[in-house]
Scaffold this motif. Structure first.
Motif, PDB file in Angstrom:
ATOM      1  N   LYS A   1       0.685  -1.281   0.073  1.00  0.00           N
ATOM      2  CA  LYS A   1       0.043  -0.006   0.026  1.00  0.00           C
ATOM      3  C   LYS A   1       0.894   1.360  -0.213  1.00  0.00           C
ATOM      4  O   LYS A   1       0.484   2.237   0.848  1.00  0.00           O
ATOM      5  CB  LYS A   1      -0.843   0.071   1.176  1.00  0.00           C
ATOM      6  CG  LYS A   1      -1.717  -1.300   1.362  1.00  0.00           C
ATOM      7  CD  LYS A   1      -2.866  -1.227   0.080  1.00  0.00           C
ATOM      8  CE  LYS A   1      -3.746  -2.584   0.217  1.00  0.00           C
ATOM      9  NZ  LYS A   1      -4.394  -2.799  -0.999  1.00  0.00           N
ATOM     10  N   MET A   2       1.814   1.125  -0.754  1.00  0.00           N
ATOM     11  CA  MET A   2       2.767   2.426  -0.732  1.00  0.00           C
ATOM     12  C   MET A   2       2.117   3.517  -1.478  1.00  0.00           C
ATOM     13  O   MET A   2       1.364   3.313  -2.613  1.00  0.00           O
ATOM     14  CB  MET A   2       4.152   2.185  -1.616  1.00  0.00           C
ATOM     15  CG  MET A   2       5.137   3.031  -1.640  1.00  0.00           C
ATOM     16  SD  MET A   2       6.972   2.687  -2.017  1.00  0.00           S
ATOM     17  CE  MET A   2       7.439   1.775  -0.657  1.00  0.00           C
ATOM     18  N   ALA A   3       2.254   4.817  -1.022  1.00  0.00           N
ATOM     19  CA  ALA A   3       1.777   5.969  -1.698  1.00  0.00           C
ATOM     20  C   ALA A   3       2.253   6.193  -3.100  1.00  0.00           C
ATOM     21  O   ALA A   3       3.465   5.789  -3.226  1.00  0.00           O
ATOM     22  CB  ALA A   3       1.899   7.067  -0.657  1.00  0.00           C
ATOM     23  N   SER A   4       1.453   6.608  -3.832  1.00  0.00           N
ATOM     24  CA  SER A   4       1.909   6.967  -5.390  1.00  0.00           C
ATOM     25  C   SER A   4       3.228   7.758  -5.353  1.00  0.00           C
ATOM     26  O   SER A   4       4.132   7.531  -6.271  1.00  0.00           O
ATOM     27  CB  SER A   4       0.912   7.813  -6.095  1.00  0.00           C
ATOM     28  OG  SER A   4       0.329   8.901  -5.637  1.00  0.00           O
ATOM     29  N   GLU A   5       3.355   8.810  -4.749  1.00  0.00           N
ATOM     30  CA  GLU A   5       4.432   9.605  -4.835  1.00  0.00           C
ATOM     31  C   GLU A   5       5.840   8.662  -4.377  1.00  0.00           C
ATOM     32  O   GLU A   5       6.876   8.955  -4.922  1.00  0.00           O
ATOM     33  CB  GLU A   5       4.494  10.976  -3.780  1.00  0.00           C
ATOM     34  CG  GLU A   5       4.002  10.835  -2.594  1.00  0.00           C
ATOM     35  CD  GLU A   5       2.862  10.644  -2.235  1.00  0.00           C
ATOM     36  OE1 GLU A   5       2.076  11.187  -0.999  1.00  0.00           O
ATOM     37  OE2 GLU A   5       1.724  10.181  -3.013  1.00  0.00           O
ATOM     38  N   HIS A   6       5.650   7.989  -3.281  1.00  0.00           N
ATOM     39  CA  HIS A   6       6.671   7.329  -2.820  1.00  0.00           C
ATOM     40  C   HIS A   6       7.083   5.982  -3.834  1.00  0.00           C
ATOM     41  O   HIS A   6       8.245   5.815  -3.981  1.00  0.00           O
ATOM     42  CB  HIS A   6       6.403   6.650  -1.357  1.00  0.00           C
ATOM     43  CG  HIS A   6       6.185   7.754  -0.409  1.00  0.00           C
ATOM     44  ND1 HIS A   6       5.370   7.365   0.865  1.00  0.00           N
ATOM     45  CD2 HIS A   6       6.698   8.793  -0.345  1.00  0.00           C
ATOM     46  CE1 HIS A   6       5.601   8.385   1.560  1.00  0.00           C
ATOM     47  NE2 HIS A   6       6.402   9.640   0.818  1.00  0.00           N
TER      48      HIS A   6
END
Length: 439
Positions: free
Chosen positions: A262-267
């Motif tokens: 569930k990594m954020a899109s920016e990361h």
């Protein structure tokens, strides 16, 4: 005087080629990032994500022999510019559909397939034209700078895509891609693709070169020529198996980070940027150092290292890491992967450029691309289903183990010594010493 003018023109080609690839690659990376995220968030399925990869891989596999035939028979510049124009029109069509009806998976898959076809004809023609664009002494520099431009784009594009995703419309992503491809087309139109060619392109403009024979006969001639080049055949067979097994990484990396972690899109975009930083640094290094002495040996151990890196992607699935640690780990993995990938690919590409006769370059690069990608659609489908059914960590570790075994077998010491006779030792099939990082 004429040679000095040619060298100046070649310098112009190197930097124009680099700039066009930088601009085009930036648009392509932004588009790929946005589309990949859109599909995964819309469906949440590795299978749907894999289907878009198939729409990119399968057309390339099918079209590559035709692209090679075209590159050896007709002007490469015309093929490149036509392909670039087709890409602009395809993205424009998807933009129109999105504005009228909204984005749908069939529209995305269709556009991806068209872009893939265009990229095949453009890529094969450019690969076959390198020795016509620049002098032989600067082939490694040209190819390294090409990789460097792609890396720079890959650093910025995922980060920009990650920051913009969800805050701007998909239409803006498509417009950026169209604009980038259009600018690249204009730059490529100023290049002379026959500046240094030794043989084939002398009759290319009229279609009366050595590739005048019909398609089937031309392909057979290309295969017959490859039979006289056993080292290149070995590289092609290695590419076939490696690209199949790397489906585990290609499908699994995005699936694991986006769906499992569930990594954020920016990361997520920044981890891909780390991959590009690694590519950039190694490309810069190869552009200024002298030509690699033992490219096959270096690539062999580089691929073994890539297998170990692929297996390491599974580590956070086995050991719990905090979110910050997870981000740092994957950014480090991708940075290392980018370094090694360029170290594997660029010396081998230079080796092939210098070993293959100009009359056969288009067909040889087409066969290389076909074989490299022949099992990728199967691998992508297989791994797409496997990631929906089995634990991701076992898929990655088993695939990495098979990858390493294949490379050690197919690029065994006796084969490496055939490619580099100067490596021959008194003890048959004795130990090898990989080339040092710098000479």
């Amino acid at each position: 005087m004429e040679q000095a003018m040619k060298r100046r023109r070649a310098t112009y080609h190197i930097w124009t080629f680099t700039a066009s690839k930088l601009i085009s690659a930036f648009g392509s990376q932004v588009y790929t990032f946005a589309i990949s995220f859109y599909i995964l968030q819309l469906t949440g399925s590795a299978t749907s994500f894999a289907m878009n990869l198939i729409c990119s891989i399968l057309p390339r596999t099918i079209a590559a022999p035709f692209a090679g035939y075209a590159a050896d028979r007709w002007p490469k510049k015309t093929i490149v510019l036509t392909a670039q124009g087709a890409t602009v029109l395809a993205v424009g069509g998807l933009l129109a559909v999105s504005l009228i009806h909204g984005l749908s998976l069939p529209a995305i898959y269709t556009t991806t397939a068209i872009i893939s076809l265009a990229a095949t004809f453009s890529g094969v023609s450019f690969s076959a034209a390198i020795t016509g664009l620049v002098d032989e002494a600067r082939i490694q520099k040209a190819m390294s700078l090409n990789q460097m431009s792609i890396s720079i784009a890959a650093i910025g594009a995922p980060a920009v895509g990650g920051l913009l995703y969800g805050t701007v419309s998909m239409s803006l992503f498509l417009i950026l891609f169209m604009a980038a491809e259009a600018v690249a087309l204009v730059l490529e139109a100023t290049m002379n693709f026959r500046l240094f060619n030794r043989k084939a392109d002398a009759g290319e403009a009229t279609g009366e070169g050595p590739a005048k024979e019909p398609l089937l006969k031309s392909m057979k001639a290309g295969l017959a020529y490859l039979k006289t080049q056993p080292i290149i055949m070995t590289i092609i067979w290695i590419s076939l198996f490696i690209n199949f097994l790397f489906g585990a990484f290609q499908v699994g990396y995005s699936y694991i980070l986006i769906e499992k972690m569930k990594m954020a899109s920016e990361h997520f975009g920044l981890t891909e940027g780390a991959f590009a930083v690694g590519m950039l640094l190694m490309s810069v290094y190869l552009s200024v150092r002298k030509e690699v002495k033992y490219p096959l040996l270096l690539s062999k151990w580089g691929i073994v290292t890539m297998g170990l890196i692929m297996a390491s992607v599974a580590f956070p699935l086995l050991v719990n890491l905090p979110y910050t640690g997870l981000f740092i780990f994957y950014a480090s993995v991708m940075f290392a992967f980018g370094l090694v990938m360029i170290l594997v690919n660029t010396p081998i590409q230079v080796m092939i450029q210098k070993r293959v006769d100009d009359d056969y370059k288009g067909r040889v690069f087409a066969i290389l691309e076909t074989m490299a990608m022949a099992l990728m659609p199967l691998g992508t489908v297989l791994y797409g289903f496997l990631y929906d059914l089995l634990p991701a960590e076992w898929i990655l570790m088993v695939s990495a183990s098979v990858l390493i075994a294949v490379v050690l077998t197919m690029a065994r010491p006796s084969v490496v010594r055939k490619a580099h006779p100067e490596l021959a030792k008194s003890r048959q099939d004795g130990p090898e010493t990989p080339e040092p990082a710098a000479e």
